[in-house]
Design a protein around this motif. Structure first.
Motif: not given
Length: 412
Positions: A78-101
């Protein structure tokens, strides 16, 4: 324990006015590059898994994030990230799902309540807040609700703003958010304190209102209150690091890895603008001193909540001096009293009013003097086993405490 991986250090896309990482930025200790292999080797040494942290970690190029998360998934599951969320885009969302972030987002409220998380102009700040709120909604819709970090200050938690913040949390709960952490403001200077810090009375009113609000929320929990109830009950094996005698030179629950692969401490304890290398041996001098030092001199002597609170996070110590107790002592005392009263009303015996408290305090003093520490629950087990210091794992690694899990100020 978690590993906070900080490829770009404290670099950030916004400029939160109260950020605890500002001393590092003021000293211009912001890295210009990172070494992927050195970071991975350092994470391996720490034992992972890791959370990508900042500053703002989404400033890391997407191809490098994908490389890190693909490796993290394979290595740790699994993985994790702590972010202010401003820069989240479609590719980030894909990676969150694909890599269990697992995603943590720092935001201080809707619309103008988030203005202190400044982005250079009011227009840009509000635009960024809209982006963050949209990212939260999208992640909820896609079945990946993030955890949230909310810092309470004059911009979002005075009496005239609390109703708006409460309604926002109700909407978040309806969307599927289940975990939120409320932080009191970590004050790095008089200018920050005078501009943004709530008074003790305002802090008490705000925190008490959220403690009461939990009763109407069926799924969303504020973990600070869960921690305090566990501590009063003595069942604190998984309580957060701020209650567990953290040494600011080793920060047991937060293992930082910088872009060069250097190990570092929790940024909340960094008051000098320098990411000092971790000390190899953990010490508990702060807690021995706090126990014996009168409260009028910055200590905790004779406080019945000491063994639960332990002076709280050294990053919030009076005058920025880790040897002192938290500057927010009156807030935490007040909240412990509030929760203590509730337990007594319910027929429970909180440790703060139990004859056992003195025995537990004595056991902690023995452990700290020997360079060890445990949770209250762990100390009870240790006492029941005959108080053999040799039975306590070296370096205090059996605490079970978890990190504060935020970059509430540090992600921007």
């Amino acid at each position: 324990m978690t590993v906070e991986l900080r490829p770009t250090g404290v670099a950030c896309n916004i400029q939160c006015q109260y950020c605890y990482q500002n001393p590092i930025r003021d000293a211009d200790n912001v890295p210009r590059s990172y070494d992927m292999e050195a970071m991975k080797a350092a994470v391996e040494r720490e034992g992972g898994p890791f959370t990508v942290f900042g500053g703002e970690p989404l400033l890391v190029p997407e191809e490098d994030l994908e490389s890190l998360w693909a490796w993290g998934l394979e290595r740790f599951g699994s993985n994790g990230i702590q972010t202010n969320g401003v820069l989240i885009n479609d590719n980030h969302v894909r990676m969150f799902r694909q890599y269990k972030v697992q995603v943590g987002i720092s935001i201080d409220g809707p619309g103008e309540l988030n203005d202190v998380r400044w982005a250079g102009s009011l227009e840009r700040t509000r635009e960024n807040t809209v982006k963050t709120e949209a990212a939260i909604e999208r992640l909820c819709r896609e079945g990946m609700p993030p955890s949230l970090i909310v810092t309470l200050h004059r911009g979002n938690a005075t009496a005239d703003k609390l109703a708006v913040l409460h309604d926002w949390f109700r909407r978040l709960a309806a969307m599927g958010i289940t975990s939120a952490r409320l932080h009191d403001l970590e004050v790095e200077g008089d200018d920050v304190g005078s501009a943004y810090a709530l008074s003790t009375g305002e802090n008490m009113a705000a925190f008490s209102s959220f403690a009461a609000m939990e009763a109407e929320l069926s799924t969303l929990r504020f973990d600070v209150f869960d921690d305090m109830r566990k501590l009063l009950s003595g069942n604190d094996d998984s309580s957060t690091c701020t209650w567990n005698a953290c040494d600011p030179y080793t920060t047991r629950a937060v293992r930082g890895v910088e872009g060069t692969g250097q190990s570092s401490n929790c940024g909340r304890t960094n008051k000098d603008g320098i990411d000092f290398v971790k000390a190899p041996v953990e010490g508990f001098e702060r807690y021995l001193a706090l126990y014996h030092t009168p409260q009028e001199h910055g200590g905790c002597k004779d406080c019945r909540f000491f063994i639960m609170c332990k002076g709280q996070c050294p990053g919030t110590a009076i005058d920025g001096d880790w040897r002192n107790r938290s500057r927010d002592c009156e807030l935490w005392k007040g909240m412990f009293r509030h929760l203590e009263d509730k337990m007594l009303d319910d027929g429970e015996q909180p440790l703060s009013t139990s004859p056992e408290r003195r025995q537990i305090e004595g056991a902690f003093l023995d452990l700290w003097s020997a360079g060890q520490s445990l949770t209250i629950a762990g100390t009870r087990r240790w006492m029941s086993e005959g108080r053999d210091l040799a039975a306590v794992s070296g370096g205090g690694t059996s605490h079970g405490d978890i990190p504060h899990g935020d970059s509430d100020l540090g992600d921007g």
